[in-house]
Design a protein around this motif. Structure first.
Motif, short mmCIF file in Angstrom:
data_model
loop_
_atom_site.label_atom_id
_atom_site.label_comp_id
_atom_site.label_asym_id
_atom_site.label_seq_id
_atom_site.Cartn_x
_atom_site.Cartn_y
_atom_site.Cartn_z
N ALA A 1 23.44 15.34 -34.87
CA ALA A 1 23.18 16.09 -33.64
C ALA A 1 24.35 16.03 -32.66
O ALA A 1 24.41 16.83 -31.72
N MET A 2 25.27 15.09 -32.86
CA MET A 2 26.31 14.87 -31.87
C MET A 2 27.22 16.08 -31.61
O MET A 2 27.60 16.31 -30.45
N PRO A 3 27.59 16.91 -32.61
CA PRO A 3 28.43 18.08 -32.29
C PRO A 3 27.76 19.00 -31.26
O PRO A 3 28.43 19.48 -30.33
N GLN A 4 26.46 19.24 -31.42
CA GLN A 4 25.75 20.09 -30.46
C GLN A 4 25.65 19.41 -29.10
O GLN A 4 25.77 20.08 -28.05
N ILE A 5 25.42 18.11 -29.10
CA ILE A 5 25.30 17.39 -27.84
C ILE A 5 26.62 17.36 -27.09
O ILE A 5 26.69 17.64 -25.89
N VAL A 6 27.72 17.07 -27.79
CA VAL A 6 29.04 16.97 -27.16
C VAL A 6 29.48 18.33 -26.63
O VAL A 6 30.19 18.41 -25.61
N ALA A 7 29.05 19.40 -27.28
CA ALA A 7 29.40 20.74 -26.81
C ALA A 7 28.87 20.98 -25.40
O ALA A 7 29.47 21.72 -24.61
N LYS A 8 27.72 20.35 -25.08
CA LYS A 8 27.11 20.52 -23.76
C LYS A 8 27.39 19.32 -22.84
O LYS A 8 27.40 19.47 -21.62
N ILE A 9 27.58 18.15 -23.45
CA ILE A 9 27.84 16.92 -22.66
C ILE A 9 29.12 16.30 -23.23
O ILE A 9 29.06 15.44 -24.12
N PRO A 10 30.29 16.71 -22.79
CA PRO A 10 31.55 16.26 -23.40
C PRO A 10 31.75 14.74 -23.39
O PRO A 10 32.44 14.21 -24.27
N ASN A 11 31.15 14.04 -22.43
CA ASN A 11 31.33 12.59 -22.36
C ASN A 11 30.22 11.82 -23.07
O ASN A 11 30.07 10.61 -22.87
#
Length: 404
Positions: free
Chosen positions: A240-250
């Motif tokens: 799930a991290m790619p989708q999460i980082v796309a919205k929450i870069p940190n």
């Protein structure tokens, strides 16, 4: 005065469940001896907090355990524990034999005529656990060994057999009790649920922060604490991290703990495949006083277990530890996790093994963090004031030995 003998194929006092049970029984006036394997540098005989420890064998290792497991799966007897229990009985007047988990059930049953009562303490749905524990093993010899000797069908037969033969069965969650009634027609009157709740005093671990260099307050930290395994759902969080980082870069996923070589290799492969090496940190073990601070300073603490017949019939100690930490909790929809979190409105639930729903819930928490603070307080209140603690749960254990 006669003894309750607890028998466990694990180190003592490292096994949290066994330690809590043994110490509670001692504190209520019983005499307890724990029969467990001797490991290098252990004392053969020891007393810890009033609990007598009787260690058997010499320098127990994973390879020795593996050989005993194979022999036991064929003959329903673990020779190390058979002779160890016999030796303990010569030294202690043992009235009750309390066997921890299914693999030692056959060995314990051989002593039925020697004791007043036999108790089988089921930490988990062992046959179903075998389906998940070894999923990521690649060594063909180990895979063949597990298929022959750790076959879930074989162990399900053993589970039915010994649940019918033992006087009392302790289940770790209500779901496990219902499973034994439904699948094996076990008499409900011989089943008691004693769950993995924490002692209230455990909350004191969270009163004083210690120095830690893992969690950076500038990060949106998603933290997993515990053992690694195919059933833990850590792969769901990584994917799930790619989708999460796309919205929450940190955003950063911190994995606190360890797993087998095969499990860690698989998780790191997934991390590389999804190109999130910078956002997933394999931290390893940390001292618990540091872990307690890590829990508190994390944006979210996750228990992302996959939902299957194993995870739906057990519950981790860390659920109640996180609830005591007053930090935000995100759990999968495994039945026991979902039941407790929804009962007390003390966290957020995502659909188990669903990358998109995990992502959605993390993004929602990020957006509404302050609005969810009440869930942290509900969690703390549940464990301290609503009966979800070991002080309340252990009364059932005391009653078991008072009236049987």
């Amino acid at each position: 005065m006669s003894y309750i003998a607890m028998v466990v194929d694990a180190s003592y006092p490292n096994d949290i469940r066994v330690r809590k049970e043994a110490e509670s029984l001692v504190n209520s006036g019983n005499k307890v001896v724990v029969i467990c394997p001797h490991k290098k540098n252990d004392d053969k005989i020891e007393n810890i907090n009033g609990v007598n420890i009787f260690r058997i064998g010499t320098n127990y290792s994973n390879s020795k355990k593996g050989l005993h497991d194979i022999f036991e799966s064929i003959f329903n007897i673990n020779l190390l524990f058979f002779f160890g229990i016999k030796k303990a009985m010569k030294q202690y007047s043992i009235e009750y034999l309390h066997i921890h988990d299914l693999p030692l059930a056959g060995t314990g049953y051989l002593f039925k005529s020697k004791v007043k009562k036999l108790i089988l303490d089921m930490h988990e749905n062992y046959p179903e656990a075998l389906k998940t524990w070894f999923l990521w093993k690649k060594n063909p010899i180990i895979k063949l060994k597990n298929f022959i000797f750790m076959n879930p069908i074989l162990w399900s037969y053993k589970e039915r057999k010994y649940c019918k033969k033992y006087d009392t069965i302790i289940c770790v969650v209500a779901e496990m009790k219902q499973k034994l009634i439904t699948n094996f027609n076990i008499n409900p009157t011989k089943l008691v649920v004693i769950s993995n709740f924490e002692k209230k005093e455990f909350a004191s671990n969270f009163l004083n922060s210690v120095a830690q260099n893992i969690i950076n307050p500038k990060d949106f930290s998603i933290t997993y604490v515990g053992g690694f395994g195919p059933h833990r759902g850590i792969d769901t969080a990584i994917k799930a991290m790619p989708q999460i980082v796309a919205k929450i870069p940190n955003a950063t996923l911190f994995l606190i703990g360890k797993g087998s070589f095969a499990v860690e290799t698989k998780l790191k492969e997934i991390t590389r495949e999804y190109k999130v090496e910078r956002n997933v940190k394999f931290v390893g073990y940390r001292p618990f006083n540091e872990v307690s601070t890590i829990m508190q300073e994390s944006s979210i603490n996750i228990i992302p277990h996959k939902s299957n017949e194993h995870t739906d019939n057990t519950i981790p100690h860390k659920l109640f530890q996180i609830m005591m930490s007053k930090s935000l909790l995100l759990v999968s929809s495994c039945k026991p996790l979902k039941r407790i979190v929804e009962k007390y409105d003390c966290g957020v639930v995502f659909k188990a093994d669903d990358i998109n729903d995990f992502t959605d819930k993390v993004l929602m928490i990020h957006q509404k963090d302050n609005l969810l603070n009440y869930k942290k307080h509900n969690a703390f209140d549940a464990v301290m004031n609503q009966g979800e603690n070991w002080e309340e749960e252990s009364l059932k254990l005391h009653s078991l030995y008072t009236y049987i």
